[in-house]
Each structure stands twice: as C-alpha cells, then as structure tokens.
Write a protein that holds these residues in place. Structure first.
Motif, PDB file in Angstrom:
ATOM      1  N   VAL A 143       0.709  -1.073  -0.057  1.00  0.00           N
ATOM      2  CA  VAL A 143      -0.027  -0.244   0.097  1.00  0.00           C
ATOM      3  C   VAL A 143       0.878   1.312   0.116  1.00  0.00           C
ATOM      4  N   ALA A 144       1.834   1.340   0.927  1.00  0.00           N
ATOM      5  CA  ALA A 144       3.035   2.414   0.997  1.00  0.00           C
ATOM      6  C   ALA A 144       3.551   2.680  -0.335  1.00  0.00           C
ATOM      7  N   LEU A 145       4.066   1.647  -1.182  1.00  0.00           N
ATOM      8  CA  LEU A 145       4.541   1.807  -2.382  1.00  0.00           C
ATOM      9  C   LEU A 145       3.560   2.143  -3.563  1.00  0.00           C
ATOM     10  N   VAL A 146       2.386   1.835  -3.408  1.00  0.00           N
ATOM     11  CA  VAL A 146       1.304   2.175  -4.527  1.00  0.00           C
ATOM     12  C   VAL A 146       1.138   3.647  -4.185  1.00  0.00           C
ATOM     13  N   PHE A 147       1.051   4.261  -2.966  1.00  0.00           N
ATOM     14  CA  PHE A 147       1.210   5.624  -2.560  1.00  0.00           C
ATOM     15  C   PHE A 147       2.284   6.485  -3.314  1.00  0.00           C
ATOM     16  N   ILE A 148       3.447   5.829  -2.891  1.00  0.00           N
ATOM     17  CA  ILE A 148       4.582   6.456  -3.804  1.00  0.00           C
ATOM     18  C   ILE A 148       4.515   6.784  -5.050  1.00  0.00           C
ATOM     19  N   MET A 149       4.209   5.398  -5.889  1.00  0.00           N
ATOM     20  CA  MET A 149       4.019   5.547  -7.160  1.00  0.00           C
ATOM     21  C   MET A 149       2.815   6.737  -7.651  1.00  0.00           C
ATOM     22  N   ALA A 150       1.748   6.867  -7.038  1.00  0.00           N
ATOM     23  CA  ALA A 150       0.809   7.763  -7.430  1.00  0.00           C
ATOM     24  C   ALA A 150       1.101   9.018  -7.290  1.00  0.00           C
ATOM     25  N   SER A 151       1.899   9.453  -6.122  1.00  0.00           N
ATOM     26  CA  SER A 151       2.797  10.861  -5.829  1.00  0.00           C
ATOM     27  C   SER A 151       3.491  11.171  -6.746  1.00  0.00           C
ATOM     28  N   VAL A 152       4.338  10.283  -7.173  1.00  0.00           N
ATOM     29  CA  VAL A 152       5.453  10.514  -8.266  1.00  0.00           C
ATOM     30  C   VAL A 152       4.833  10.975  -9.644  1.00  0.00           C
ATOM     31  N   PHE A 153       3.917   9.871 -10.046  1.00  0.00           N
ATOM     32  CA  PHE A 153       3.230  10.216 -11.308  1.00  0.00           C
ATOM     33  C   PHE A 153       2.524  11.382 -11.584  1.00  0.00           C
ATOM     34  N   PHE A 154       1.668  11.645 -10.247  1.00  0.00           N
ATOM     35  CA  PHE A 154       0.866  12.739 -10.315  1.00  0.00           C
ATOM     36  C   PHE A 154       1.453  14.149 -10.242  1.00  0.00           C
ATOM     37  N   ILE A 155       2.427  14.070  -9.621  1.00  0.00           N
ATOM     38  CA  ILE A 155       3.330  15.454  -9.421  1.00  0.00           C
ATOM     39  C   ILE A 155       3.941  15.626 -10.942  1.00  0.00           C
ATOM     40  N   THR A 156       4.504  14.624 -11.476  1.00  0.00           N
ATOM     41  CA  THR A 156       5.245  14.728 -12.852  1.00  0.00           C
ATOM     42  C   THR A 156       4.134  15.290 -13.763  1.00  0.00           C
ATOM     43  N   LEU A 157       2.894  14.765 -13.785  1.00  0.00           N
ATOM     44  CA  LEU A 157       1.776  15.236 -14.852  1.00  0.00           C
ATOM     45  C   LEU A 157       1.315  16.837 -14.606  1.00  0.00           C
ATOM     46  N   LEU A 158       1.408  17.108 -13.267  1.00  0.00           N
ATOM     47  CA  LEU A 158       1.207  18.365 -13.051  1.00  0.00           C
ATOM     48  C   LEU A 158       2.017  19.318 -13.470  1.00  0.00           C
ATOM     49  N   VAL A 159       3.533  19.173 -13.188  1.00  0.00           N
ATOM     50  CA  VAL A 159       4.552  19.862 -13.841  1.00  0.00           C
ATOM     51  C   VAL A 159       4.508  19.726 -15.070  1.00  0.00           C
ATOM     52  N   ALA A 160       4.121  19.003 -15.934  1.00  0.00           N
ATOM     53  CA  ALA A 160       4.295  18.727 -17.360  1.00  0.00           C
ATOM     54  C   ALA A 160       3.512  19.673 -18.143  1.00  0.00           C
ATOM     55  N   GLY A 231      -5.419   2.598  -9.218  1.00  0.00           N
ATOM     56  CA  GLY A 231      -4.490   1.871 -10.107  1.00  0.00           C
ATOM     57  C   GLY A 231      -4.548   2.486 -11.661  1.00  0.00           C
ATOM     58  N   GLY A 232      -5.632   2.294 -12.151  1.00  0.00           N
ATOM     59  CA  GLY A 232      -6.129   2.771 -13.445  1.00  0.00           C
ATOM     60  C   GLY A 232      -5.687   4.232 -13.518  1.00  0.00           C
ATOM     61  N   LEU A 233      -5.996   5.183 -12.532  1.00  0.00           N
ATOM     62  CA  LEU A 233      -5.601   6.503 -12.762  1.00  0.00           C
ATOM     63  C   LEU A 233      -4.213   6.686 -12.784  1.00  0.00           C
ATOM     64  N   ILE A 234      -3.423   5.963 -11.917  1.00  0.00           N
ATOM     65  CA  ILE A 234      -1.763   6.153 -12.136  1.00  0.00           C
ATOM     66  C   ILE A 234      -1.278   5.800 -13.553  1.00  0.00           C
ATOM     67  N   THR A 235      -2.052   4.653 -14.199  1.00  0.00           N
ATOM     68  CA  THR A 235      -1.496   4.249 -15.364  1.00  0.00           C
ATOM     69  C   THR A 235      -2.017   5.374 -16.534  1.00  0.00           C
ATOM     70  N   LEU A 236      -3.130   5.899 -16.301  1.00  0.00           N
ATOM     71  CA  LEU A 236      -3.835   6.882 -17.152  1.00  0.00           C
ATOM     72  C   LEU A 236      -2.678   8.358 -16.977  1.00  0.00           C
ATOM     73  N   VAL A 237      -2.244   8.489 -16.093  1.00  0.00           N
ATOM     74  CA  VAL A 237      -1.365   9.531 -15.629  1.00  0.00           C
ATOM     75  C   VAL A 237      -0.154   9.352 -16.582  1.00  0.00           C
ATOM     76  N   VAL A 238       0.326   8.237 -16.407  1.00  0.00           N
ATOM     77  CA  VAL A 238       1.515   7.804 -17.320  1.00  0.00           C
ATOM     78  C   VAL A 238       1.358   7.658 -18.960  1.00  0.00           C
ATOM     79  N   VAL A 239      -0.070   7.282 -19.137  1.00  0.00           N
ATOM     80  CA  VAL A 239      -0.260   7.766 -20.827  1.00  0.00           C
ATOM     81  C   VAL A 239      -0.183   9.239 -21.124  1.00  0.00           C
ATOM     82  N   ALA A 240      -0.996   9.974 -20.184  1.00  0.00           N
ATOM     83  CA  ALA A 240      -0.621  11.428 -20.288  1.00  0.00           C
ATOM     84  C   ALA A 240       0.499  12.173 -20.255  1.00  0.00           C
TER      85      ALA A 240
END
Length: 398
Positions: A143-160, A231-240
């Motif tokens: 669960v902790a690793l999932v939230f790390i992944m989510a944070s990394v990719f969401f921050i990346t998308l916002l900066v992009a 999990g799907g939202l994280i994948t969607l963020v990677v696509v974006a």
C-alpha cells in the motif's frame, strides 16, 4: 481484526514495469485515442476481482481449489492443473526477472552498483518479507509503495502542464485498427492479470475469516473498486505524461529513452522521479508475483497454502530465485515471457468463464451468487476479450 487491504495489493500487483512501459508507448504513439481500452480494462478488472473476492470470502477457498472442485472429470482436471501451474507458476517466474530488473534500474539511478546487484538485494528483500508469513505486513508495504507511485506520477503530470483540451478531444475519438490492436491488447493484458484473481481470492479468504461474510463482501467490494480505480488512474497519468512529451513530436519513445519523457518538464529531477516510480512499480510486482504463484500452484496441487508452510515457501522461493538469476545475468527472457503471455492469454477467458459458472452454480455461495447485473457484466468482459483476441488473430493471418 486487521483491516483487509487486498484491493490495494491487487492495484500494486498490476502496476509493474510492464504497465509503465505499455502506458508510455500508448501515450507516445496514440495519445489518448486508446484510453478507451484502459477504461474497459479497469471496469473488467473490478468485475472479475469482485467475483474472485466473493468466492474467497463465501467459501474460504482459493481459486485453484475452487476450479478443481468444479471439474469432476480427471482428464479435464489434470489439464486445468497443468494450465494453472504453467501459466501462473512458470509464467510468474518469467515475469519476476522483469519486475526485479525494473526496480533495480530505478535504484541504480540513485546508487550505481549494477542492476544485477540491486536485483539480488531486492530479491532478498522480497524473500524476507514473504518469509515472515505476515500478510498484514506485506499488504502495508505494498500500500505504501502504491501511494509512492501515485505521488511520483501525479506530481510529474502537474509539472508537465499537458494539453487538456487535446486529451479530451482524443478521448472521445477512440481508435481500433491493425496498427493499434497490439497496444490495445497490451493495455488490457497488463491490467487484467489472471494471477491477481488467484491472489485476491486467497488473500480475502484468509484475512476475512471469522468476520461477517456480508460485511466482508461489502467492505471488500468498496475498497477494491477504489484501489483498482486508483491503479487505473496512475496508468492514465503515465499515458498523459508520455503523450505530452512524445506524441507527434520528432523524438520517438523506446526502451532506451523512456525515462527521458520527463526531461522537458522536470529537468534534472526527471531521472530521480522516474527512477523512484519505476522502483516502486517493480518492487510491488516482485512481491506479488511470487505470492500469487505460491497460492495458485499450492491450490492446484492440493498443497497447504499456509504462508509459513514448506511447500508455499518453496514455490515463491523458486520464483524469486529464477527472477534474480535471470536479472543478474542480464539475460532477456523473451521466449519465457512470450510463453507466459500466451499462457495467460489463454487462461484469462477460461478463468473468466469459470467464474461466471461457479458464481451461479456453487451451493456454498448462497446469497453471494452472481446477480443478473454481475452476469451481464461478466459476459460483456469475456466477449470483448475474446473478440479482441480473434481480431488480432485475423490480422495476423490476413
């Protein structure tokens, strides 16, 4: 009673290095035109995992044991056992090398001691965690690793700062043709993972024992839908993110520059952010793949699925050992992975059909049998998966 976190374990399991790679390629090559496939995958995953979870809670059995109980003919039962052992046991051993390699690449970006060395360290870490036999600890780490992944990719998308209007426009212009079908199947295959059905049924059967079944089903259904959607939202963020960096650009995304998709928007922070996300994705799958293999193989061979049992530890130990050896040698287990993908592709519709049958016929399920709505959703999922597979086959022979 410890709170069940199995839904987040499933989300952690399907977001691996392969998911990140597939989502990146989808965004780079097709933009948001294939997001429909991802949305279908999330819907299908929720539907199938709900069936598997209800089966585990209501019967107290894993999916392998349930399958065997429903097949009285010895020959068919033997074929079923062989398929489970090959697709889940051998297949997960092949995937494990990719999981460890992906996590090792992420860590090597921070401290360059070689991916082989990191793979061995990570394999040992996964083994220690599984050796404890404490599924609550395992769930908490994942669960902790999932939230790390989510944070990394969401921050990346916002900066992009992506082009939101272009994404919205492409979302409503879905594409399905010969050029896109392989990526569509990859998006579906990397999200609807057959071994997660075995993992989910076994986890909830153990973690909800002694609880009210009705309350456990309700809580599990709510939590799983939330976790899988995340999990799907994280994948969607990677696509974006990949779409923003590569779609209709001069640069072409490939295995060698996948991390560079973040360079234009994160600069010197790009490598660290992508490495952290890749490490989290790789480690979650490196833990769940051997765990799922142990549950599936032990259930198929009528061995104890006690996490501290000798047979259970032997199975996950072999899966991790194979992954460490292949990753350490720097080999690319393409033939083994292709075999695993083919076997899992064959297994998915079989498992889905089995779930539909058992969720309607099993006397042990009682009030937790499928409703008409569940059956309709399940039939839709099976039909689409089989139809896409036939479309792909037709494109190959035409």
């Amino acid at each position: 009673m410890a709170k069940d976190k199995s839904g987040f374990v499933i989300a952690a399991a399907f977001i691996g290095p392969g998911t990140i790679t597939t989502a990146s390629l989808a965004g780079a090559n097709f933009g948001f035109h294939l997001v429909w496939a991802l949305l279908f995958s999330i819907f299908a995953t929720i539907v199938l995992q709900d069936m598997a979870a209800r089966l585990g809670i209501a019967t107290g059995k894993g999916l392998s044991a349930g399958m065997k109980d429903m097949i009285p003919q010895p020959v068919l039962r033997g074929l079923c056992i062989a398929l489970i052992v090959s697709a889940i046991g051998v297949g997960n051993a092949a995937y494990e090398s990719g999981n460890l390699t992906g996590a090792a690449i992420g860590l090597d970006a921070f401290l360059a001691i070689g991916t082989g060395s990191w793979a061995a360290i990570l394999g040992l870490l996964a083994a220690v965690l599984l050796w404890t036999g404490k599924h609550q600890w395992i769930e908490s780490v994942l669960v902790a690793l999932v939230f790390i992944m989510a944070s990394v990719f969401f921050i990346t998308l916002l900066v992009a700062s992506p082009d939101w209007s272009a994404m919205a426009s492409q979302l409503f212009q879905p594409v399905l043709n010969i050029d896109a079908i392989t990526t569509v199947l990859a998006l579906i295959g990397t999200t609807i993972v057959p071994y997660n059905l075995f993992l989910h049924a076994s986890l909830v059967a153990r973690s909800t024992a002694g609880q009210s079944k009705a309350e456990a089903v309700h809580a599990c259904r709510k939590q799983s839908a939330k976790a899988i959607s995340m999990g799907g939202l994280i994948t969607l963020v990677v696509v974006a993110t990949a779409m923003t960096a590569f779609y209709q650009q001069a640069a072409t995304l490939d295995a060698g520059n996948i991390g560079e998709q973040l360079q234009p928007v994160l600069g010197d922070w790009a490598q660290g952010f992508f490495a952290l996300g890749l490490f989290s994705a790789g480690l979650t799958s490196a833990i769940t793949a051997p765990l799922a293999a142990a549950y599936a193989v032990c259930g198929a061979l009528s061995l104890s699925d006690n996490m501290q049992g000798r047979a259970f530890r032997l199975v996950w130990g072999l899966v991790i050992a194979c992954g460490v050896i292949v990753a350490g040698l720097g080999l690319k287990p393409l033939s083994a992975i292709l075999f695993a993908q083919a076997a899992n592709g064959l297994l998915l519709p079989i498992i889905a059909i089995f779930l539909l049958v058992v969720m309607n016929r099993s006397q042990e399920l009682g009030q937790f049998k499928n409703t008409r709505l569940s059956n309709a959703a399940g039939i839709l999922v099976v039909s689409v998966v089989v139809g896409l597979g036939m479309y792909k086959l037709a494109s190959l022979v035409s």
